[in-house]
Write a protein that holds these residues in place. Structure first.
Motif, PDB file in Angstrom:
ATOM      1  N   THR A  64    -124.604  -6.589  62.607  1.00  7.76           N
ATOM      2  CA  THR A  64    -123.819  -7.451  61.722  1.00  7.76           C
ATOM      3  C   THR A  64    -124.278  -7.300  60.285  1.00  7.76           C
ATOM      4  OG1 THR A  64    -125.326  -9.318  62.056  1.00  7.76           O
ATOM      5  CG2 THR A  64    -123.415  -9.170  63.532  1.00  7.76           C
ATOM      6  N   ILE A  65    -123.373  -7.610  59.366  1.00 12.62           N
ATOM      7  CA  ILE A  65    -123.653  -7.617  57.934  1.00 12.62           C
ATOM      8  C   ILE A  65    -123.229  -8.975  57.401  1.00 12.62           C
ATOM      9  CG2 ILE A  65    -123.063  -6.603  55.693  1.00 12.62           C
ATOM     10  CD1 ILE A  65    -122.314  -4.043  57.421  1.00 12.62           C
ATOM     11  N   THR A  66    -124.143  -9.685  56.779  1.00  7.18           N
ATOM     12  CA  THR A  66    -123.833 -10.991  56.204  1.00  7.18           C
ATOM     13  C   THR A  66    -123.940 -10.914  54.693  1.00  7.18           C
ATOM     14  OG1 THR A  66    -124.652 -12.140  58.171  1.00  7.18           O
ATOM     15  CG2 THR A  66    -124.439 -13.443  56.152  1.00  7.18           C
ATOM     16  N   LEU A  67    -122.849 -11.282  54.015  1.00  5.98           N
ATOM     17  CA  LEU A  67    -122.804 -11.284  52.552  1.00  5.98           C
ATOM     18  C   LEU A  67    -122.821 -12.720  52.069  1.00  5.98           C
ATOM     19  CD1 LEU A  67    -120.028  -8.570  51.956  1.00  5.98           C
ATOM     20  CD2 LEU A  67    -122.490  -8.254  52.254  1.00  5.98           C
ATOM     21  N   THR A  68    -123.788 -13.022  51.211  1.00  6.69           N
ATOM     22  CA  THR A  68    -123.910 -14.359  50.619  1.00  6.69           C
ATOM     23  C   THR A  68    -123.665 -14.237  49.122  1.00  6.69           C
ATOM     24  OG1 THR A  68    -125.558 -14.958  52.295  1.00  6.69           O
ATOM     25  CG2 THR A  68    -125.406 -16.357  50.328  1.00  6.69           C
ATOM     26  N   PRO A  69    -122.477 -14.644  48.639  1.00  5.38           N
ATOM     27  CA  PRO A  69    -122.169 -14.474  47.207  1.00  5.38           C
ATOM     28  C   PRO A  69    -123.038 -15.363  46.321  1.00  5.38           C
ATOM     29  CG  PRO A  69    -120.435 -15.717  48.310  1.00  5.38           C
ATOM     30  CD  PRO A  69    -121.357 -15.239  49.385  1.00  5.38           C
ATOM     31  N   LEU A  70    -123.496 -14.802  45.223  1.00  2.00           N
ATOM     32  CA  LEU A  70    -124.231 -15.588  44.231  1.00  2.00           C
ATOM     33  C   LEU A  70    -123.261 -16.440  43.427  1.00  2.00           C
ATOM     34  CD1 LEU A  70    -126.694 -12.783  43.034  1.00  2.00           C
ATOM     35  CD2 LEU A  70    -127.070 -14.548  44.777  1.00  2.00           C
ATOM     36  N   LYS A  71    -122.034 -15.971  43.311  1.00  2.00           N
ATOM     37  CA  LYS A  71    -120.907 -16.714  42.758  1.00  2.00           C
ATOM     38  C   LYS A  71    -119.652 -15.959  43.191  1.00  2.00           C
ATOM     39  CE  LYS A  71    -120.821 -14.407  38.243  1.00  2.00           C
ATOM     40  NZ  LYS A  71    -120.829 -14.627  36.779  1.00  2.00           N
ATOM     41  N   GLN A  72    -118.509 -16.514  42.938  1.00  7.09           N
ATOM     42  CA  GLN A  72    -117.281 -15.830  43.343  1.00  7.09           C
ATOM     43  C   GLN A  72    -117.190 -14.461  42.664  1.00  7.09           C
ATOM     44  OE1 GLN A  72    -113.396 -17.934  43.464  1.00  7.09           O
ATOM     45  NE2 GLN A  72    -112.675 -16.342  42.057  1.00  7.09           N
ATOM     46  N   PHE A  73    -116.769 -13.455  43.437  1.00  6.47           N
ATOM     47  CA  PHE A  73    -116.582 -12.130  42.845  1.00  6.47           C
ATOM     48  C   PHE A  73    -115.432 -11.413  43.545  1.00  6.47           C
ATOM     49  CE2 PHE A  73    -119.393 -11.334  46.415  1.00  6.47           C
ATOM     50  CZ  PHE A  73    -118.986 -10.101  46.905  1.00  6.47           C
ATOM     51  N   SER A  74    -114.870 -10.455  42.844  1.00  7.21           N
ATOM     52  CA  SER A  74    -113.773  -9.643  43.377  1.00  7.21           C
ATOM     53  C   SER A  74    -114.306  -8.284  43.797  1.00  7.21           C
ATOM     54  CB  SER A  74    -112.679  -9.467  42.322  1.00  7.21           C
ATOM     55  OG  SER A  74    -112.154 -10.724  41.941  1.00  7.21           O
ATOM     56  N   THR A 116    -119.496 -12.800  57.345  1.00  9.35           N
ATOM     57  CA  THR A 116    -120.199 -11.898  58.255  1.00  9.35           C
ATOM     58  C   THR A 116    -119.217 -10.897  58.855  1.00  9.35           C
ATOM     59  OG1 THR A 116    -121.886 -13.555  58.811  1.00  9.35           O
ATOM     60  CG2 THR A 116    -121.592 -11.738  60.355  1.00  9.35           C
ATOM     61  N   PHE A 117    -119.630  -9.633  58.867  1.00 12.38           N
ATOM     62  CA  PHE A 117    -118.848  -8.556  59.465  1.00 12.38           C
ATOM     63  C   PHE A 117    -119.659  -7.924  60.590  1.00 12.38           C
ATOM     64  CE2 PHE A 117    -117.722  -8.712  54.953  1.00 12.38           C
ATOM     65  CZ  PHE A 117    -116.335  -8.771  54.993  1.00 12.38           C
ATOM     66  N   GLU A 118    -118.968  -7.412  61.587  1.00 12.44           N
ATOM     67  CA  GLU A 118    -119.617  -6.636  62.643  1.00 12.44           C
ATOM     68  C   GLU A 118    -119.345  -5.157  62.414  1.00 12.44           C
ATOM     69  OE1 GLU A 118    -118.198  -7.994  66.410  1.00 12.44           O
ATOM     70  OE2 GLU A 118    -119.381  -9.862  66.352  1.00 12.44           O
ATOM     71  N   PHE A 119    -120.301  -4.320  62.847  1.00 10.73           N
ATOM     72  CA  PHE A 119    -120.104  -2.873  62.744  1.00 10.73           C
ATOM     73  C   PHE A 119    -120.595  -2.204  64.020  1.00 10.73           C
ATOM     74  CE2 PHE A 119    -124.411  -3.486  61.133  1.00 10.73           C
ATOM     75  CZ  PHE A 119    -125.115  -2.469  61.748  1.00 10.73           C
ATOM     76  N   SER A 120    -120.056  -1.017  64.311  1.00 10.95           N
ATOM     77  CA  SER A 120    -120.466  -0.258  65.481  1.00 10.95           C
ATOM     78  C   SER A 120    -120.209   1.225  65.221  1.00 10.95           C
ATOM     79  CB  SER A 120    -119.683  -0.712  66.718  1.00 10.95           C
ATOM     80  OG  SER A 120    -120.065   0.039  67.859  1.00 10.95           O
ATOM     81  N   PHE A 121    -121.239   2.043  65.440  1.00  4.13           N
ATOM     82  CA  PHE A 121    -121.122   3.490  65.303  1.00  4.13           C
ATOM     83  C   PHE A 121    -121.449   4.118  66.653  1.00  4.13           C
ATOM     84  CE2 PHE A 121    -121.878   2.106  60.950  1.00  4.13           C
ATOM     85  CZ  PHE A 121    -120.882   2.807  60.273  1.00  4.13           C
ATOM     86  N   LYS A 122    -120.391   4.599  67.319  1.00  2.00           N
ATOM     87  CA  LYS A 122    -120.513   5.153  68.654  1.00  2.00           C
ATOM     88  C   LYS A 122    -120.234   6.649  68.611  1.00  2.00           C
ATOM     89  CE  LYS A 122    -118.902   4.352  73.402  1.00  2.00           C
ATOM     90  NZ  LYS A 122    -117.971   3.572  74.256  1.00  2.00           N
ATOM     91  N   ASN A 123    -120.976   7.384  69.423  1.00  2.00           N
ATOM     92  CA  ASN A 123    -120.791   8.842  69.544  1.00  2.00           C
ATOM     93  C   ASN A 123    -120.987   9.570  68.210  1.00  2.00           C
ATOM     94  OD1 ASN A 123    -120.117   8.518  72.304  1.00  2.00           O
ATOM     95  ND2 ASN A 123    -117.971   8.134  71.772  1.00  2.00           N
ATOM     96  N   ILE A 124    -121.886   9.062  67.386  1.00  2.00           N
ATOM     97  CA  ILE A 124    -122.231   9.748  66.143  1.00  2.00           C
ATOM     98  C   ILE A 124    -123.391  10.698  66.439  1.00  2.00           C
ATOM     99  CG2 ILE A 124    -122.958   9.516  63.749  1.00  2.00           C
ATOM    100  CD1 ILE A 124    -120.188   8.358  64.376  1.00  2.00           C
ATOM    101  N   VAL A 125    -123.200  11.972  66.147  1.00  2.00           N
ATOM    102  CA  VAL A 125    -124.237  12.968  66.442  1.00  2.00           C
ATOM    103  C   VAL A 125    -125.410  12.787  65.486  1.00  2.00           C
ATOM    104  CG1 VAL A 125    -124.793  15.428  66.524  1.00  2.00           C
ATOM    105  CG2 VAL A 125    -122.558  14.619  67.326  1.00  2.00           C
ATOM    106  N   LYS A 126    -126.566  12.508  66.057  1.00  2.00           N
ATOM    107  CA  LYS A 126    -127.812  12.396  65.277  1.00  2.00           C
ATOM    108  C   LYS A 126    -128.714  13.527  65.800  1.00  2.00           C
ATOM    109  CE  LYS A 126    -127.909   8.040  66.664  1.00  2.00           C
ATOM    110  NZ  LYS A 126    -126.509   7.848  67.111  1.00  2.00           N
TER     111      LYS A 126
END
Length: 314
Positions: A64-74, A116-126
């Protein structure tokens, strides 16, 4: 006035706090975190210790990625990427990306609240194991990019990759070699295997003195890691001693046999990556067992052989 100017530039570069959380590995059963020592010349500080989560090269990287704004932004977009980099240090720091898989989390919008956003990287060649060397590194990270009109914001979270494979289905008969000088000293070195699993186990062999006509002072066995550059503009071969110990102190008698054994768990795990002959056509990493002995006149006799390291599926 100075404070307001600094706040203005900070708002351009850091509109929010970014917290990247990667789910714990489901495939790594032992040593789920690796402790790495970063030398001063790389970290820019006194020797620094990093703690990174460990994953295999085949598993999905998600979190997950959680973004906490310091103030409103675009923003124009919010993206997340899995990055694999080869960092070179021979002329300053230079970076070559060999993996860059990106997903868009959000399009154009404004942020006012914690999101909060979720992310997933599957079948990525490392394809390589993470590595910290003397002349180059291999690093993997999750990178969040907030795309803005004036200046993008990037935040990275590094993780450690271990390259696991099935043991090659070939017969490993080991190797025996002889070293010495006629009528002075002759010894036979035997390594029981030439392919070793750096997840566990040890290098095992024996040293047999077949003829001794000189007073031996001492003998030392060393495991070395060798970095090789394949760059024609900057060729080099650099050895680092990973483990060393004295196997004899004094003259052995003829036909004496001395066991040789190097345990991998005596070496920090982050210093052991599987043998890689070619990394992006730029570098190679190999391992060598080096035996040296000295007589009382300080004459040195030595021999070394390459061993192959792999990391088997546990």
């Amino acid at each position: 006035k100075k404070s307001s100017i600094m706040s203005f530039f900070k708002s351009l570069t850091s509109p929010c706090e970014v917290d990247i959380q990667i789910k714990e590995s489901t495939e790594v059963k032992q040593e789920k975190n690796v402790h790495i020592k970063e030398p001063k010349e790389k970290s820019g500080e006194e020797e620094k210790i990093e703690i990174l989560p460990v994953y295999t090269n085949t598993e999905t990287i998600e979190g997950t990625i959680t973004l906490t704004p310091l103030k409103q932004f675009s923003y124009k977009a919010i993206k997340v990427a899995l990055i694999g980099e080869l960092n070179e240090y021979y002329e300053g720091k230079q970076t070559l990306e060999f993996v860059n898989s990106s997903n868009t989390l959000a399009g154009v919008g404004k942020m006012t609240d914690v999101t909060t956003f979720e992310f997933s990287f599957k079948n990525i060649v490392k394809k390589y194991e993470s590595y910290r060397g003397n002349n180059f590194d291999i690093r993997y990270s999750i990178r969040v990019t907030i795309c803005r009109s004036l200046l993008n914001m990037n935040e990275d979270k590094e993780f450690w990759v271990r390259k696991v494979v099935h043991h090659p289905q070939i017969e490993d008969k080991g190797m025996s070699i002889k070293v010495g000088l006629p009528n002075i000293v002759l010894l036979k070195m035997t390594y029981f295997k030439m392919i070793h699993d750096c997840y566990k186990g040890f290098i095992e062999g024996c040293l047999r003195f077949e003829f001794v006509n000189v007073r031996i002072d001492r003998a030392v066995i060393t495991l070395k890691r060798r970095e090789i550059s394949k760059n024609p503009d900057y060729p080099f071969s650099h050895d680092e001693v990973l483990f060393q110990y004295e196997i004899i102190d004094g003259t052995p008698y003829a036909e004496e046999e001395i066991p040789l054994r190097i345990y991998f768990d005596a070496i920090p795990s982050w210093k052991l990556m599987p043998t890689e002959e070619t990394i992006e056509d730029c570098y190679g990493v190999t391992y060598h067992v080096h035996l040296a002995l000295w007589d009382i006149k300080k004459t040195r006799y030595f021999k070394q052989r390459e061993l192959k390291l792999i990391r088997e599926l546990p």
